[in-house]
Motif scaffolding. Structure first.
Motif, PDB file in Angstrom:
ATOM      1  N   GLU A 284      -9.407   2.787   1.428  1.00 21.95           N
ATOM      2  CA  GLU A 284     -10.352   3.877   1.720  1.00 21.95           C
ATOM      3  C   GLU A 284      -9.774   5.261   1.459  1.00 21.95           C
ATOM      4  OE1 GLU A 284     -12.070   3.703   5.689  1.00 21.95           O
ATOM      5  OE2 GLU A 284     -11.623   1.550   5.777  1.00 21.95           O
ATOM      6  N   VAL A 285      -8.434   5.380   1.592  1.00 21.40           N
ATOM      7  CA  VAL A 285      -7.811   6.702   1.609  1.00 21.40           C
ATOM      8  C   VAL A 285      -6.727   6.900   0.562  1.00 21.40           C
ATOM      9  CG1 VAL A 285      -8.256   7.173   4.056  1.00 21.40           C
ATOM     10  CG2 VAL A 285      -6.221   5.847   3.380  1.00 21.40           C
ATOM     11  N   ILE A 286      -6.437   5.853  -0.198  1.00 22.14           N
ATOM     12  CA  ILE A 286      -5.254   5.874  -1.062  1.00 22.14           C
ATOM     13  C   ILE A 286      -5.234   7.061  -2.035  1.00 22.14           C
ATOM     14  CG2 ILE A 286      -6.244   4.278  -2.784  1.00 22.14           C
ATOM     15  CD1 ILE A 286      -2.590   4.131  -1.626  1.00 22.14           C
ATOM     16  N   GLU A 287      -6.416   7.462  -2.552  1.00 14.73           N
ATOM     17  CA  GLU A 287      -6.499   8.547  -3.551  1.00 14.73           C
ATOM     18  C   GLU A 287      -6.025   9.889  -3.009  1.00 14.73           C
ATOM     19  OE1 GLU A 287     -10.481   8.636  -5.374  1.00 14.73           O
ATOM     20  OE2 GLU A 287     -10.677   6.595  -4.605  1.00 14.73           O
ATOM     21  N   ASP A 288      -6.144  10.042  -1.726  1.00 18.03           N
ATOM     22  CA  ASP A 288      -5.903  11.320  -1.063  1.00 18.03           C
ATOM     23  C   ASP A 288      -4.418  11.564  -0.714  1.00 18.03           C
ATOM     24  OD1 ASP A 288      -6.830  13.680   0.078  1.00 18.03           O
ATOM     25  OD2 ASP A 288      -7.027  12.778   2.079  1.00 18.03           O
ATOM     26  N   LEU A 289      -3.618  10.510  -0.717  1.00 14.68           N
ATOM     27  CA  LEU A 289      -2.279  10.584  -0.107  1.00 14.68           C
ATOM     28  C   LEU A 289      -1.194  11.151  -1.024  1.00 14.68           C
ATOM     29  CD1 LEU A 289      -2.138   7.061   1.628  1.00 14.68           C
ATOM     30  CD2 LEU A 289      -2.964   9.226   2.590  1.00 14.68           C
ATOM     31  N   ASP A 290      -0.300  11.965  -0.443  1.00 17.00           N
ATOM     32  CA  ASP A 290       0.926  12.378  -1.129  1.00 17.00           C
ATOM     33  C   ASP A 290       2.061  11.405  -0.813  1.00 17.00           C
ATOM     34  OD1 ASP A 290      -0.236  14.795  -2.112  1.00 17.00           O
ATOM     35  OD2 ASP A 290      -0.026  15.646  -0.093  1.00 17.00           O
ATOM     36  N   ILE A 291       1.981  10.860   0.389  1.00 16.78           N
ATOM     37  CA  ILE A 291       3.022   9.955   0.877  1.00 16.78           C
ATOM     38  C   ILE A 291       2.350   8.784   1.579  1.00 16.78           C
ATOM     39  CG2 ILE A 291       4.913   9.708   2.563  1.00 16.78           C
ATOM     40  CD1 ILE A 291       5.280  12.861   2.184  1.00 16.78           C
ATOM     41  N   LEU A 292       2.756   7.552   1.252  1.00 15.59           N
ATOM     42  CA  LEU A 292       2.281   6.388   2.008  1.00 15.59           C
ATOM     43  C   LEU A 292       3.480   5.750   2.697  1.00 15.59           C
ATOM     44  CD1 LEU A 292       0.307   4.203   2.923  1.00 15.59           C
ATOM     45  CD2 LEU A 292       0.581   3.108   0.688  1.00 15.59           C
ATOM     46  N   TYR A 293       3.480   5.799   4.018  1.00 15.46           N
ATOM     47  CA  TYR A 293       4.610   5.264   4.794  1.00 15.46           C
ATOM     48  C   TYR A 293       4.199   3.917   5.387  1.00 15.46           C
ATOM     49  CZ  TYR A 293       8.978   5.642   7.435  1.00 15.46           C
ATOM     50  OH  TYR A 293      10.246   5.449   7.912  1.00 15.46           O
ATOM     51  N   MET A 294       4.762   2.846   4.877  1.00 18.24           N
ATOM     52  CA  MET A 294       4.432   1.490   5.344  1.00 18.24           C
ATOM     53  C   MET A 294       5.379   1.082   6.478  1.00 18.24           C
ATOM     54  SD  MET A 294       1.943   0.444   3.438  1.00 18.24           S
ATOM     55  CE  MET A 294       1.914  -1.291   3.982  1.00 18.24           C
ATOM     56  N   THR A 295       4.884   0.313   7.439  1.00 19.87           N
ATOM     57  CA  THR A 295       5.778  -0.237   8.466  1.00 19.87           C
ATOM     58  C   THR A 295       5.443  -1.699   8.712  1.00 19.87           C
ATOM     59  OG1 THR A 295       4.372   0.284  10.365  1.00 19.87           O
ATOM     60  CG2 THR A 295       5.936   1.982   9.665  1.00 19.87           C
ATOM     61  N   ARG A 296       6.383  -2.341   9.286  1.00 18.20           N
ATOM     62  CA  ARG A 296       6.253  -3.751   9.597  1.00 18.20           C
ATOM     63  C   ARG A 296       5.466  -3.954  10.892  1.00 18.20           C
ATOM     64  NH1 ARG A 296      10.755  -7.606  11.370  1.00 18.20           N
ATOM     65  NH2 ARG A 296      12.047  -5.738  11.428  1.00 18.20           N
ATOM     66  N   ILE A 297       4.704  -5.001  10.928  1.00 18.59           N
ATOM     67  CA  ILE A 297       4.043  -5.404  12.172  1.00 18.59           C
ATOM     68  C   ILE A 297       4.938  -6.464  12.815  1.00 18.59           C
ATOM     69  CG2 ILE A 297       1.982  -6.461  13.159  1.00 18.59           C
ATOM     70  CD1 ILE A 297       0.305  -5.034  11.141  1.00 18.59           C
ATOM     71  N   GLN A 298       5.706  -6.043  13.808  1.00 20.44           N
ATOM     72  CA  GLN A 298       6.746  -6.918  14.371  1.00 20.44           C
ATOM     73  C   GLN A 298       6.188  -7.956  15.337  1.00 20.44           C
ATOM     74  OE1 GLN A 298       9.579  -3.527  15.483  1.00 20.44           O
ATOM     75  NE2 GLN A 298      10.952  -5.225  14.961  1.00 20.44           N
ATOM     76  N   ARG A 299       6.538  -9.185  15.079  1.00 21.96           N
ATOM     77  CA  ARG A 299       6.107 -10.300  15.905  1.00 21.96           C
ATOM     78  C   ARG A 299       6.414 -10.052  17.382  1.00 21.96           C
ATOM     79  NH1 ARG A 299       6.061 -16.336  14.788  1.00 21.96           N
ATOM     80  NH2 ARG A 299       6.225 -15.644  12.637  1.00 21.96           N
ATOM     81  N   GLU A 300       7.585  -9.479  17.659  1.00 12.72           N
ATOM     82  CA  GLU A 300       7.996  -9.331  19.054  1.00 12.72           C
ATOM     83  C   GLU A 300       7.181  -8.303  19.843  1.00 12.72           C
ATOM     84  OE1 GLU A 300       9.929  -9.040  16.340  1.00 12.72           O
ATOM     85  OE2 GLU A 300      11.622  -7.684  16.624  1.00 12.72           O
TER      86      GLU A 300
END
Lengths: 308, 308, 308
Positions: A217-233
């Motif tokens: 939905e927003v990818i076109e707008d971004l200068d930076i995409l910061y991904m993080t893990r979804i931690q099981r714990e």
């Protein structure tokens, strides 16, 4: 105990100017690291890891060695004997004779802050429970400055576990101080950024916040995409984890409409939240980000040891 | 990633000339190690031991320190945090920023080879499961050259577990390339050298192979006697182990008819396969062999870092 | 193997003159440690800890690094692979190629002594079971000399577990050789100094020994108060431990009648045998004592490596 001595417990204790100085020095080091190879000759860094974190430990150890210093340390309080009923205060007082600066990782919130009160050597917090991990944020800042030319005026997308993610909270609070234009929060409903943090941002800064469910939905707008893990714990039950874990996997297809100079960041380790096919894309700079972690830690050690 | 970069995964990837160069440099180092004490100043070796092996780790660490370099590393993937679901490829990519060269020991066959594909620093295989352990073979080669004057034309006896012994297989395959005159294989029937390896030797080299059950039958003929341990973990049942383990113990009595300049080798650690009384014999050079391991690893690190 | 080579297994093997030389060198180092920062350049210390002891390990490692040397080592025989059935003798023979000097801690009495017989590098005993721990005693001696001006003619109070405490036994036996005036033994009846040791002192030295139950009875008389921990693991049952453990806690109140220049020592770690309020008192020098441990170990390493 010395007065005016500087530790790094959390970036909230540092002025924006102080943070910028560390990042700037990190950038200078990144251009010719060999010029700094003797700056800490004869100095010892102690790595006190009450909880294992090989990657973080290695990055500090390498930083100190690259500065010409030496290292001592332990990587696990169980195989070490530091847990014999002795207080952290006593341990750190003794350790401060053996080293000139110490990095501490501890499962309990506040342990590094407490340690700092009992020692006359600089203490660096390398993670205290789910609380703070300021050198990860410094790493992220140097990466942004290096690969986007500046820390200011960016549209920053943050994707994944925004509820529990310590890395994300710290990055948001710090980047807000550098005139961020817009935060785009991408997460499942269950893992949204806490309201208290959103309120804090709105009350203190002039910036825009939007929340969405999908990267596309927003990818076109971004200068930076910061991904993080979804931690099981972080999950209370296995079912929730399994339902959500695959929803926020970055693929080539999802970034096809992104800006040409957008950068994709990740604190690493990744498990499967970024498909391997994305690694080939020039915008994927998460391995370079780990490299920036080395340079910014070299800068931090120099600042705290007052080496020029 | 750099092209033409040299790792050491297995000696089969190296030409006979390249192996000889490393052995020759190792021999030069053995004559005056202090001349090399600054060759790797400012360089960092990472020891990535996903499975513990104190002796091998120490020998690499000492080699790097003796060259004036520095070391970081872990000795057990469990007390480290490297097993958090991250791929070996990702781990090595990050590690390659922290070090200039890495040594890897891993329980899985092929892990070092995989790692080498994802990094731009040299990777040395320090053992991958029961598969390869090339620096042991280089150690053996330097020992033979140093104590027998040359690598060529020897009658080499190999005693113990010839079926599963990785060390023995690698030594045989490599020594065959250096004009070995004869291999004398001494083992219980249950632990004979695999037929595939015997066939390979006969098809590719002009050398003699004989197989016997007892050391005493052949001792007079040998230039080199290479002893190995019969490892309990290689046996399917305890009964077989107990029946065989003591059959191949070297004693003073068994070597009484050996040549005066025969050398007795062992990769160490020994448990009881060589009686302590043999240690006093001048032909027992297995501790010197461990020392040669230091020098040949210094040579290898220099070659891979292209230091002259 | 070299003849005349000096190890440090126990101080009983050293002459009073040799002990005094190490303590004196330690005091010189304490005045300007930076002058010694290159004394062991190119030398390697191996820390062989078959049982974990982070503090002792750190103090040796820091000592070697402060002398410009390097370190290799392991901190736990379980996560290392040294326990694969190999004898300590074989291990140490191999280790002696990788290092120039070794420190060994081992759960079994006599292991360092045995190791010393099989190597040509100096071995330092850093604790063998409940037996000897000579560098703690050297630390105590340097502290006394530094903070009391001399080793001689003191009234020394020793408080806590005097029955099992290895530290106390070694300190008493060594200080007796330096003309101690009086030993004041403060302990519960169950944990009194062994009769054999008292007899030994009376037969060999001209000194006074008194035994009391309470610190307050004798505090005015003391030049030195040496506190020790009452270790839970020394008790046969929990009930005895609970009854006694709090009886020998030092508080501000208990030292109110002490001499102004009395010093309070403790080998650390402390658990609760000295109240935190005492830390503020100028007479409490137990943290400085840990610092002296660094300097005396630097002195010891220099002596054993014959570095001037």
């Amino acid at each position: 105990m010395k007065k005016n001595l500087k530790h790094l417990i959390g970036l909230q204790d540092y002025s924006t100017k102080e943070i910028k100085e560390i990042v700037d020095l990190g950038e200078k080091i990144s251009l010719s690291p060999e010029k700094y190879s003797n700056k800490c000759h004869g100095k010892i860094l102690a790595t006190l890891f009450y909880e294992p974190s090989t990657r973080t430990k290695f990055s500090f150890e390498s930083a100190m060695l690259r500065l010409g210093g030496n290292i001592i340390g332990f990587s696990d309080a169980n195989t070490s004997s530091v847990s014999k009923g002795e207080s952290v205060a006593d341990t750190i007082r003794v350790m401060s004779f053996y080293a000139d600066i110490a990095v501490m990782r501890h499962p309990k919130e506040g342990a590094p802050k407490l340690a700092a009160e009992y020692t006359n050597i600089p203490i660096i917090n390398a993670g205290d429970g789910g609380h703070l991990h300021p050198t990860q944020t410094l790493t992220d800042l140097l990466t942004i400055q290096k690969y986007k030319g500046s820390l200011e005026n960016h549209v920053i997308g943050l994707c994944g576990d925004l509820k529990y993610g310590r890395t994300v909270h710290s990055l948001i609070k710090t980047m807000a101080r550098f005139n961020t234009k817009k935060f785009v929060l991408i997460s499942p409903e269950e893992l949204m950024l806490p309201n208290s943090l959103k309120r804090y941002l709105k009350e203190n800064y002039d910036l825009e916040i939007i929340e969405v469910r999908k990267i596309e939905e927003v990818i076109e707008d971004l200068d930076i995409l910061y991904m993080t893990r979804i931690q099981r714990e972080r999950f209370f039950n296995e079912e929730d984890y399994l339902k959500l874990k695959d929803s926020y996997i970055l693929t080539k297809d999802k970034i096809k409409n992104a800006k040409k100079d957008m950068i994709i960041m990740h604190p690493l380790p990744r498990v499967n939240e970024i498909a391997y096919e994305v690694d080939e894309d020039k915008r994927a700079i998460y391995f370079n980000q780990a490299k920036m972690g080395l340079f910014v830690r070299m800068a931090l050690i120099m600042k705290l040891l007052e080496v020029e």
